[in-house]
Design a protein around this motif. Structure first.
Motif, PDB file in Angstrom:
ATOM      1  N   GLY A  97       0.639  -1.294  -0.019  1.00 48.53           N
ATOM      2  CA  GLY A  97      -0.025   0.001  -0.057  1.00 48.53           C
ATOM      3  C   GLY A  97       0.743   1.177  -0.003  1.00 48.53           C
ATOM      4  N   SER A  98       0.357   2.231  -0.086  1.00 48.93           N
ATOM      5  CA  SER A  98       0.953   3.739  -0.406  1.00 48.93           C
ATOM      6  C   SER A  98       1.660   4.391   0.859  1.00 48.93           C
ATOM      7  N   GLY A  99       1.133   3.824   1.886  1.00 45.94           N
ATOM      8  CA  GLY A  99       1.345   4.407   3.182  1.00 45.94           C
ATOM      9  C   GLY A  99       2.496   4.008   3.897  1.00 45.94           C
ATOM     10  N   SER A 100       3.264   2.845   3.365  1.00 46.95           N
ATOM     11  CA  SER A 100       4.169   2.294   3.967  1.00 46.95           C
ATOM     12  C   SER A 100       5.462   3.305   4.421  1.00 46.95           C
ATOM     13  N   ALA A 101       6.097   3.190   5.512  1.00 42.53           N
ATOM     14  CA  ALA A 101       7.178   4.039   6.091  1.00 42.53           C
ATOM     15  C   ALA A 101       8.354   3.842   5.138  1.00 42.53           C
ATOM     16  N   TRP A 102       8.190   2.529   4.366  1.00 43.36           N
ATOM     17  CA  TRP A 102       9.411   2.298   3.568  1.00 43.36           C
ATOM     18  C   TRP A 102       9.403   2.541   2.232  1.00 43.36           C
ATOM     19  N   ALA A 103       8.565   3.214   2.014  1.00 45.80           N
ATOM     20  CA  ALA A 103       8.286   3.603   0.558  1.00 45.80           C
ATOM     21  C   ALA A 103       9.056   4.950  -0.089  1.00 45.80           C
ATOM     22  N   GLY A 104       9.905   4.516  -0.736  1.00 47.02           N
ATOM     23  CA  GLY A 104      10.805   5.504  -1.100  1.00 47.02           C
ATOM     24  C   GLY A 104      12.296   5.570  -0.676  1.00 47.02           C
ATOM     25  N   VAL A 105      12.355   4.491   0.202  1.00 46.29           N
ATOM     26  CA  VAL A 105      13.776   4.201   0.922  1.00 46.29           C
ATOM     27  C   VAL A 105      14.537   3.253   0.261  1.00 46.29           C
ATOM     28  N   GLY A 106      15.816   3.736  -0.162  1.00 42.72           N
ATOM     29  CA  GLY A 106      16.664   2.780  -0.978  1.00 42.72           C
ATOM     30  C   GLY A 106      18.173   2.967  -0.499  1.00 42.72           C
ATOM     31  N   ALA A 107      18.940   2.074  -0.828  1.00 42.76           N
ATOM     32  CA  ALA A 107      20.323   1.867  -0.232  1.00 42.76           C
ATOM     33  C   ALA A 107      21.340   1.080  -1.090  1.00 42.76           C
ATOM     34  N   CYS A 108      22.492   1.277  -0.967  1.00 44.45           N
ATOM     35  CA  CYS A 108      23.217   0.472  -1.810  1.00 44.45           C
ATOM     36  C   CYS A 108      23.777  -1.077  -0.821  1.00 44.45           C
ATOM     37  N   VAL A 109      24.451  -1.812  -1.293  1.00 42.40           N
ATOM     38  CA  VAL A 109      24.589  -2.960  -0.236  1.00 42.40           C
ATOM     39  C   VAL A 109      25.400  -2.552   0.807  1.00 42.40           C
ATOM     40  N   GLY A 110      26.351  -1.707   0.990  1.00 45.09           N
ATOM     41  CA  GLY A 110      27.062  -1.163   1.918  1.00 45.09           C
ATOM     42  C   GLY A 110      27.673  -2.198   2.770  1.00 45.09           C
ATOM     43  N   ARG A 111      28.274  -2.037   3.946  1.00 44.14           N
ATOM     44  CA  ARG A 111      29.033  -3.218   4.617  1.00 44.14           C
ATOM     45  C   ARG A 111      28.164  -4.052   5.018  1.00 44.14           C
ATOM     46  N   PRO A 112      28.387  -5.270   5.410  1.00 48.25           N
ATOM     47  CA  PRO A 112      29.681  -5.986   4.955  1.00 48.25           C
ATOM     48  C   PRO A 112      29.987  -6.442   3.661  1.00 48.25           C
ATOM     49  N   GLY A 113      29.127  -6.181   2.666  1.00 43.46           N
ATOM     50  CA  GLY A 113      29.263  -6.804   1.489  1.00 43.46           C
ATOM     51  C   GLY A 113      30.280  -6.111   0.457  1.00 43.46           C
ATOM     52  N   CYS A 114      30.498  -4.589   0.720  1.00 46.42           N
ATOM     53  CA  CYS A 114      31.171  -4.010  -0.110  1.00 46.42           C
ATOM     54  C   CYS A 114      32.457  -3.472   0.587  1.00 46.42           C
ATOM     55  N   ALA A 115      33.578  -3.591  -0.013  1.00 43.33           N
ATOM     56  CA  ALA A 115      34.880  -3.116   0.874  1.00 43.33           C
ATOM     57  C   ALA A 115      35.052  -1.754   0.729  1.00 43.33           C
ATOM     58  N   LYS A 116      34.309  -1.048  -0.301  1.00 41.93           N
ATOM     59  CA  LYS A 116      34.488   0.411  -0.377  1.00 41.93           C
ATOM     60  C   LYS A 116      33.719   1.039   0.468  1.00 41.93           C
ATOM     61  N   SER A 117      32.740   0.455   0.922  1.00 40.17           N
ATOM     62  CA  SER A 117      31.697   1.072   1.882  1.00 40.17           C
ATOM     63  C   SER A 117      32.326   1.608   3.142  1.00 40.17           C
ATOM     64  N   LEU A 118      31.850   2.791   3.842  1.00 40.27           N
ATOM     65  CA  LEU A 118      32.290   3.099   4.969  1.00 40.27           C
ATOM     66  C   LEU A 118      31.297   2.805   6.041  1.00 40.27           C
TER      67      LEU A 118
END
Length: 432
Positions: free
Chosen positions: A331-352
């Protein structure tokens, strides 16, 4: 607060810099695995994001047998499998080939095609892009020249509603009037042509790009030097006319914002239903994936969501409830709507930072603007248009308000979770 500050160019221009030109096109695929901190990574190209129930089940089997048990959706409607053993390549390739997900080993990394995910479902588009998608993929896999395209080169098939036209693809075919229009890079005008000639025109345009790229090392249209992009559009038109394809110019500026599918039932009538589902941070566990794949055909969207089609009308309400209980957005009311992110740690060595965990901790009331959390300056997978950019830096998290290719701000918040969540909420809620 952010809007009052001067805007500056957003750098780097594209997360494509993750594939270093100095070492060649190292973008991962289904056959060329990428070494990451959490194991090997495979990126499976899925043109238009379209998966049959059987193909989806086999992808789930691959994630369970070879990977970390999760399926990671990308900003091009593809799937990444992570946590793979480095020696699983042959077995993985065999599974994918048997499922029809690897029609050509030579072309598997160039089958980068996004398509309007609601095309033919809700009556909002001009053209059903399904036939374009099937023909373009057939032509790509039959072309020796197409193997020279980089793993970053992107085709888009827009049914006329302007959703994937806004994504900045290298070549975009658009439903336009009673026919089609071709956009080369971000150029305007577009060029009208007969609807049936669209896929062939895309292949002609791709060949023109490869000739224009020459010794420049350009992987994408935007990488061409100077005004070469405009010259490329003229050359494409010349070659199409030479091939007997009638073209004419038409003004159609590329949309700045995409009309993304709203989570919930897709209104279109008919004997079957369709359901648009959001996926928090684009990450699906096996139970969620199996629930989706058992419901009907899947269309993975460039916004890390899923449109399930072919759902029996009598089962739609129960499916919606089950998906919501499984943690997906229905549904359109979710707090997660519009929230995104790259994989970050621990999957990516370049992530801080572990930006996925930070994004989850900062989820609150739904904001007006989307937000994307990046573990480093590359901003892999970031959205287009207007959004709040949160980047982990050695000094904390830098928050900027991005409009197109320019960013307002920035404001840096030190490593205080409460202060960071408040600053992100304020930026999203007011657009300032």
């Amino acid at each position: 607060m952010l809007a009052a500050m001067s805007a500056s160019p957003l750098t780097p221009r594209s997360p494509g810099d993750a594939c270093a030109r100095s070492s060649g096109d190292a973008c991962p695929g289904a056959l060329r695995l990428h070494r990451a901190d959490d194991g090997a990574l495979a990126r499976i190209r899925i043109p238009g994001g379209v998966l049959t129930p059987r193909q989806a089940r086999e992808l789930g089997n691959a994630a369970e047998r070879f990977g970390d048990g999760e399926l990671h959706l990308t900003s091009r409607g593809n799937v990444q499998l992570r946590g793979l053993a480095p020696d699983c390549g042959a077995d993985l390739a065999g599974l994918l080939e048997g499922a029809g997900l690897l029609p050509s080993q030579r072309h598997e990394r160039v089958r980068n095609v996004v398509a309007s995910p609601l095309s033919g479902l809700d009556g909002a588009g001009i053209t059903d892009v399904g036939p374009w998608l099937a023909e373009l993929d057939r032509l790509l896999c039959a072309s020796d020249r197409a193997t020279e395209l980089s793993g970053r080169f992107l085709f888009a098939l827009d049914d006329g509603r302007g959703d994937v036209d806004a994504l900045g693809a290298d070549l975009t075919l658009i439903g336009h009037d009673a026919g089609a229009a071709l956009r080369v890079g971000s150029t305007d005008p577009v060029f009208r042509l007969p609807c049936a000639e669209g896929p062939r025109a895309l292949l002609v345009a791709a060949g023109s790009f490869l000739d224009a790229a020459g010794e420049t090392g350009a992987w994408r249209v935007e990488d061409l030097p100077g005004d070469a992009g405009t010259a490329l559009a003229d050359e494409v038109v010349r070659r199409l006319r030479q091939a007997g394809v009638t073209t004419s110019p038409a003004h159609r500026p590329r949309p700045l914002e995409a009309r993304t599918p709203v989570p919930g039932p897709v209104r279109g009538g008919g004997r079957e239903a369709a359901l648009s589902v959001g996926v928090p941070l684009g990450r699906l566990d096996l139970a969620q994936w199996q629930l989706l794949s058992s419901a009907g055909e899947m269309r993975l969207t460039p916004w890390r969501g899923v449109v399930v089609t072919g759902v029996a009308l009598h089962a739609a309400e129960a499916l919606t409830s089950a998906l919501a209980e499984a943690g997906l957005i229905t549904g359109s009311g979710s707090a997660w709507a519009g929230v995104g992110a790259c994989v970050g740690r621990p999957g990516c060595a370049k992530s801080l930072a572990d930006v996925r965990a930070q994004a989850g901790a900062a989820v609150g009331p739904r904001g007006r603007l989307p937000v994307y959390w990046s573990g480093c300056e590359r901003r892999c997978g970031h959205p287009h248009g207007e959004w709040i950019d949160v980047v982990a830096t050695p000094d904390g998290h830098r928050i900027s308000h991005v409009r197109g290719d320019r960013a307002g701000g920035p404001v840096t918040v030190r490593d205080d979770p409460a202060a960071l969540a408040a600053a992100v909420a304020a930026a999203r809620g007011t657009g300032s």
